[in-house]
Write a protein that holds these residues in place. Sequence first.
Motif, PDB file in Angstrom:
ATOM      1  N   LYS A   1     -20.526  -7.748  17.921  1.00  0.00           N
ATOM      2  CA  LYS A   1     -19.883  -8.660  16.986  1.00  0.00           C
ATOM      3  C   LYS A   1     -18.412  -8.302  16.800  1.00  0.00           C
ATOM      4  O   LYS A   1     -17.625  -9.110  16.337  1.00  0.00           O
ATOM      5  CB  LYS A   1     -20.604  -8.620  15.633  1.00  0.00           C
ATOM      6  CG  LYS A   1     -22.028  -9.168  15.690  1.00  0.00           C
ATOM      7  CD  LYS A   1     -22.686  -9.126  14.338  1.00  0.00           C
ATOM      8  CE  LYS A   1     -24.112  -9.694  14.390  1.00  0.00           C
ATOM      9  NZ  LYS A   1     -24.782  -9.644  13.082  1.00  0.00           N
ATOM     10  N   ASP A   2     -18.061  -7.086  17.171  1.00  0.00           N
ATOM     11  CA  ASP A   2     -16.685  -6.623  17.018  1.00  0.00           C
ATOM     12  C   ASP A   2     -15.946  -6.724  18.345  1.00  0.00           C
ATOM     13  O   ASP A   2     -16.549  -6.799  19.405  1.00  0.00           O
ATOM     14  CB  ASP A   2     -16.654  -5.164  16.543  1.00  0.00           C
ATOM     15  CG  ASP A   2     -17.480  -4.950  15.288  1.00  0.00           C
ATOM     16  OD1 ASP A   2     -17.288  -5.726  14.345  1.00  0.00           O
ATOM     17  OD2 ASP A   2     -18.317  -4.030  15.283  1.00  0.00           O
ATOM     18  N   SER A   3     -14.607  -6.713  18.271  1.00  0.00           N
ATOM     19  CA  SER A   3     -13.788  -6.645  19.478  1.00  0.00           C
ATOM     20  C   SER A   3     -13.159  -5.258  19.556  1.00  0.00           C
ATOM     21  O   SER A   3     -13.106  -4.522  18.571  1.00  0.00           O
ATOM     22  CB  SER A   3     -12.697  -7.725  19.465  1.00  0.00           C
ATOM     23  OG  SER A   3     -11.862  -7.572  18.332  1.00  0.00           O
ATOM     24  N   LEU A   4     -12.703  -4.929  20.749  1.00  0.00           N
ATOM     25  CA  LEU A   4     -12.131  -3.599  20.993  1.00  0.00           C
ATOM     26  C   LEU A   4     -10.624  -3.721  21.141  1.00  0.00           C
ATOM     27  O   LEU A   4     -10.134  -4.506  21.956  1.00  0.00           O
ATOM     28  CB  LEU A   4     -12.741  -3.012  22.276  1.00  0.00           C
ATOM     29  CG  LEU A   4     -12.154  -1.700  22.784  1.00  0.00           C
ATOM     30  CD1 LEU A   4     -12.461  -0.559  21.826  1.00  0.00           C
ATOM     31  CD2 LEU A   4     -12.695  -1.388  24.176  1.00  0.00           C
ATOM     32  N   GLU A   5      -9.887  -2.961  20.323  1.00  0.00           N
ATOM     33  CA  GLU A   5      -8.437  -2.926  20.470  1.00  0.00           C
ATOM     34  C   GLU A   5      -8.079  -1.877  21.505  1.00  0.00           C
ATOM     35  O   GLU A   5      -8.514  -0.734  21.429  1.00  0.00           O
ATOM     36  CB  GLU A   5      -7.751  -2.604  19.137  1.00  0.00           C
ATOM     37  CG  GLU A   5      -7.653  -3.796  18.214  1.00  0.00           C
ATOM     38  CD  GLU A   5      -6.634  -3.569  17.096  1.00  0.00           C
ATOM     39  OE1 GLU A   5      -6.131  -2.433  16.982  1.00  0.00           O
ATOM     40  OE2 GLU A   5      -6.351  -4.528  16.347  1.00  0.00           O
ATOM     41  N   VAL A   6      -7.272  -2.285  22.481  1.00  0.00           N
ATOM     42  CA  VAL A   6      -6.913  -1.392  23.580  1.00  0.00           C
ATOM     43  C   VAL A   6      -5.400  -1.276  23.649  1.00  0.00           C
ATOM     44  O   VAL A   6      -4.677  -2.283  23.644  1.00  0.00           O
ATOM     45  CB  VAL A   6      -7.455  -1.920  24.930  1.00  0.00           C
ATOM     46  CG1 VAL A   6      -7.034  -0.998  26.067  1.00  0.00           C
ATOM     47  CG2 VAL A   6      -8.967  -2.050  24.888  1.00  0.00           C
ATOM     48  N   HIS A   7      -4.924  -0.052  23.727  1.00  0.00           N
ATOM     49  CA  HIS A   7      -3.498   0.217  23.875  1.00  0.00           C
ATOM     50  C   HIS A   7      -3.190   0.332  25.365  1.00  0.00           C
ATOM     51  O   HIS A   7      -3.654   1.235  26.046  1.00  0.00           O
ATOM     52  CB  HIS A   7      -3.111   1.515  23.147  1.00  0.00           C
ATOM     53  CG  HIS A   7      -1.650   1.822  23.223  1.00  0.00           C
ATOM     54  ND1 HIS A   7      -1.086   2.530  24.262  1.00  0.00           N
ATOM     55  CD2 HIS A   7      -0.631   1.507  22.375  1.00  0.00           C
ATOM     56  CE1 HIS A   7       0.212   2.644  24.064  1.00  0.00           C
ATOM     57  NE2 HIS A   7       0.513   2.032  22.927  1.00  0.00           N
ATOM     58  N   LEU A   8      -2.422  -0.621  25.888  1.00  0.00           N
ATOM     59  CA  LEU A   8      -2.110  -0.645  27.318  1.00  0.00           C
ATOM     60  C   LEU A   8      -0.783   0.034  27.599  1.00  0.00           C
ATOM     61  O   LEU A   8       0.202  -0.152  26.867  1.00  0.00           O
ATOM     62  CB  LEU A   8      -2.027  -2.093  27.821  1.00  0.00           C
ATOM     63  CG  LEU A   8      -3.255  -2.995  27.645  1.00  0.00           C
ATOM     64  CD1 LEU A   8      -2.973  -4.358  28.245  1.00  0.00           C
ATOM     65  CD2 LEU A   8      -4.477  -2.364  28.285  1.00  0.00           C
ATOM     66  N   ASN A   9      -0.766   0.829  28.654  1.00  0.00           N
ATOM     67  CA  ASN A   9       0.483   1.330  29.208  1.00  0.00           C
ATOM     68  C   ASN A   9       0.423   1.179  30.724  1.00  0.00           C
ATOM     69  O   ASN A   9      -0.531   0.616  31.260  1.00  0.00           O
ATOM     70  CB  ASN A   9       0.733   2.795  28.795  1.00  0.00           C
ATOM     71  CG  ASN A   9      -0.429   3.704  29.198  1.00  0.00           C
ATOM     72  OD1 ASN A   9      -0.959   3.595  30.318  1.00  0.00           O
ATOM     73  ND2 ASN A   9      -0.827   4.593  28.297  1.00  0.00           N
ATOM     74  N   ASN A  10       1.406   1.668  31.414  1.00  0.00           N
ATOM     75  CA  ASN A  10       1.472   1.453  32.863  1.00  0.00           C
ATOM     76  C   ASN A  10       0.337   2.121  33.629  1.00  0.00           C
ATOM     77  O   ASN A  10       0.125   1.816  34.807  1.00  0.00           O
ATOM     78  CB  ASN A  10       2.816   1.956  33.411  1.00  0.00           C
ATOM     79  CG  ASN A  10       3.960   1.020  33.053  1.00  0.00           C
ATOM     80  OD1 ASN A  10       3.761  -0.187  32.925  1.00  0.00           O
ATOM     81  ND2 ASN A  10       5.146   1.580  32.871  1.00  0.00           N
ATOM     82  N   ALA A  11      -0.410   3.009  32.989  1.00  0.00           N
ATOM     83  CA  ALA A  11      -1.475   3.726  33.684  1.00  0.00           C
ATOM     84  C   ALA A  11      -2.874   3.236  33.307  1.00  0.00           C
ATOM     85  O   ALA A  11      -3.867   3.723  33.850  1.00  0.00           O
ATOM     86  CB  ALA A  11      -1.370   5.233  33.401  1.00  0.00           C
ATOM     87  N   THR A  12      -2.967   2.272  32.387  1.00  0.00           N
ATOM     88  CA  THR A  12      -4.274   1.816  31.917  1.00  0.00           C
ATOM     89  C   THR A  12      -4.937   0.919  32.945  1.00  0.00           C
ATOM     90  O   THR A  12      -4.384  -0.108  33.341  1.00  0.00           O
ATOM     91  CB  THR A  12      -4.150   1.040  30.598  1.00  0.00           C
ATOM     92  OG1 THR A  12      -3.421   1.828  29.655  1.00  0.00           O
ATOM     93  CG2 THR A  12      -5.528   0.705  30.039  1.00  0.00           C
ATOM     94  N   ARG A  13      -6.147   1.311  33.364  1.00  0.00           N
ATOM     95  CA  ARG A  13      -6.903   0.524  34.341  1.00  0.00           C
ATOM     96  C   ARG A  13      -8.149  -0.073  33.690  1.00  0.00           C
ATOM     97  O   ARG A  13      -8.545   0.325  32.593  1.00  0.00           O
ATOM     98  CB  ARG A  13      -7.317   1.387  35.538  1.00  0.00           C
ATOM     99  CG  ARG A  13      -6.158   1.995  36.324  1.00  0.00           C
ATOM    100  CD  ARG A  13      -6.701   2.883  37.436  1.00  0.00           C
ATOM    101  NE  ARG A  13      -7.618   3.874  36.905  1.00  0.00           N
ATOM    102  CZ  ARG A  13      -8.689   4.340  37.557  1.00  0.00           C
ATOM    103  NH1 ARG A  13      -8.984   3.872  38.755  1.00  0.00           N
ATOM    104  NH2 ARG A  13      -9.466   5.249  37.003  1.00  0.00           N
ATOM    105  N   VAL A  14      -8.772  -1.006  34.384  1.00  0.00           N
ATOM    106  CA  VAL A  14     -10.007  -1.621  33.897  1.00  0.00           C
ATOM    107  C   VAL A  14     -11.074  -0.559  33.661  1.00  0.00           C
ATOM    108  O   VAL A  14     -11.787  -0.584  32.645  1.00  0.00           O
ATOM    109  CB  VAL A  14     -10.519  -2.677  34.906  1.00  0.00           C
ATOM    110  CG1 VAL A  14     -11.947  -3.090  34.583  1.00  0.00           C
ATOM    111  CG2 VAL A  14      -9.602  -3.891  34.909  1.00  0.00           C
TER     112      VAL A  14
END
Length: 631
Positions: free
Chosen positions: A538-551
């Motif tokens: 029911k919740d969403s996930l907050e993700v902090h993206l940088n140049n190294a963040t992959r799936v």
Amino acid sequence: RHCPWKMNQLPPKSPVASPVSESTSSRGEALDNLSMDSFWLEVENIKQSAEAEQEECSLADVKTQEEGEAEAEWLQDAGLSELLGDAGSDKDNLVLLSTLTRTQAAAVQRRLDTYSRSRRRRNKHPVRDVRDIFGVAGSEDTAAEKEESSPDPLWHNLRTSNTQKKTQDYSCTVRNPGKEEVFNMDVAYSEQAAVLLKGSFLSESRKLKDGNALTRFKILKGRLGVTRIGDLSAQDMKKIPTLALIELTALCDILGFELKRNKAAKLKTTEKRLFGVPLNTLLENDQKLLPNTKVPLLLQALLSCLEKRGLETEGILRVSGSQTRIKSLEQKLERDFYSGLFRWDEVHQNDVSGLLKRFIRELPAPLLTAEYLPAFAAVQNIPDLKQRLQALNLLILILPESNRNTLKALLEFLSKVVARENNNKMNLWNVSTVMAPNLFMHKGLPNKIPEGKEKQLAEGAADVVRMMIHYQDLLWTVSSFLVAQVRKLNESSNKRYQFCDKRIKNLLRKIHTDKDKVEKNQGEPSKIVKVHASLLLKDSLEVHLNNATRVADVLRQFQKNLCQNGWNIVNTVNLLKCNNSTECTNLLLYEVGGNIGEHCLDPDTYLLDLYHINPHAEWIIKQNPSYPRMF
């Protein structure tokens, strides 16, 4: 009239099995001779089967096309029928022009130019002048003038490729067998070929029949990852065949090869329910019993039976079963298959392999399609292995979905046969030579083989099958440059281009690159985004993206939060099957909306780069519908 590929006598056995190079191993020569004997033995078995049933092996009457007719059909198949002056066609198709690379645009221009000249010769209603469409000269004379006045080296390459193709030396360097090479899917194949025109191509000795000695290719992964067939939505996949046809034509133009296509044959109706039934009809019937069926249930049953009891059988596929028993089994299957009364455990493995080959041969249209069977066969004429694979990759993308899925199921099974070579004595070349006649011979198509060319064409057909078996993972990939073109099509889908000279002139003057160009915002080296998993949480996930963040990093973070934070889980059934391994997951991340329909993302996709490419998309985590993942 004769049955296709029917010979008065089989080609004489020769100690040299390939015209390209000589073998350094007498044992290799013996294997090759045995393998080609298997090819001709399979041809004889097919002929005997047809004669025993007194089937009419008639050849289709092929009408000679008038000048410009083939070009008109090509433009229609390429989604550019508007250029033919058809007022009833969808003008939105012109959006396609804005996505073309320079070599692709040149391929369209050549066909439109030929069509325009043919219409003028026949004094029919004039079509739009090619210069109004492309903003460049269309006739041979004015094209020559452009070549002299234009400093553009690529235009010069495109023009000289046709004049020099007869003397072009493609085979200056021999590949090092077994060595790994990079396979670039970021840049259009035709653009790569244009750059290589002045250089040398690597040639692979056709004598290499051992799968372990074949050149290994590694797909060059960009920051947007790799897209497999099946990763894109059905809506986006419908755009791929058109783009692939244009690109294949451009590649053939650069290499100096003519792309030949047959007209689609009219399929005869049959009272049977299984053998001799069109693929689409089979699937429609099967889907009534089992929704979402993508491969005919009969083929699945044949392959399953062989996988359970036939993979270890010596000579499987090569050793023919009894024609009488096979015909009797076919009749029993027609009667009992859908009722579940057919007893597979009572059938000999060689008879099952005979049924498998018969099923493929009896399809009303070839599995590789009547239209493109000549193109598949012509792949053997491309000297460079990598470019042969590029052409095959595009041809497979052009195939109808039902044909492509069925072909993939067959090739996956053939790979399993090759993997058991030590027990069944069927190596990659053996399997290829046995299956080639079943894929390339068809009683409804003409097969006029020039005298003395039987052996060369037979080896070439087997080589194409060998490549499809050995390189199927690579071939079932959607090139990044095609995905980029799909994105451009989607971005432009809401724009209506007016068919006016000024607008169309500028469409193809603009040079488009094939790479996904990541517009990196130097002021925004990071980004916080929300990843949804509505079917799981029911919740969403907050993700902090940088140049190294992959799936893969996001999926691991999602799993970690599931286990540690006690999120409100909607569905926990088979959610995690990781055995405490962070690399193993049955969860997938999808890119949805924006300039893409739905795209299952490669675990190695860098998400900040993807965000810049498609900032309006949503990211949704879903369970893998076919865990472990199948391509």
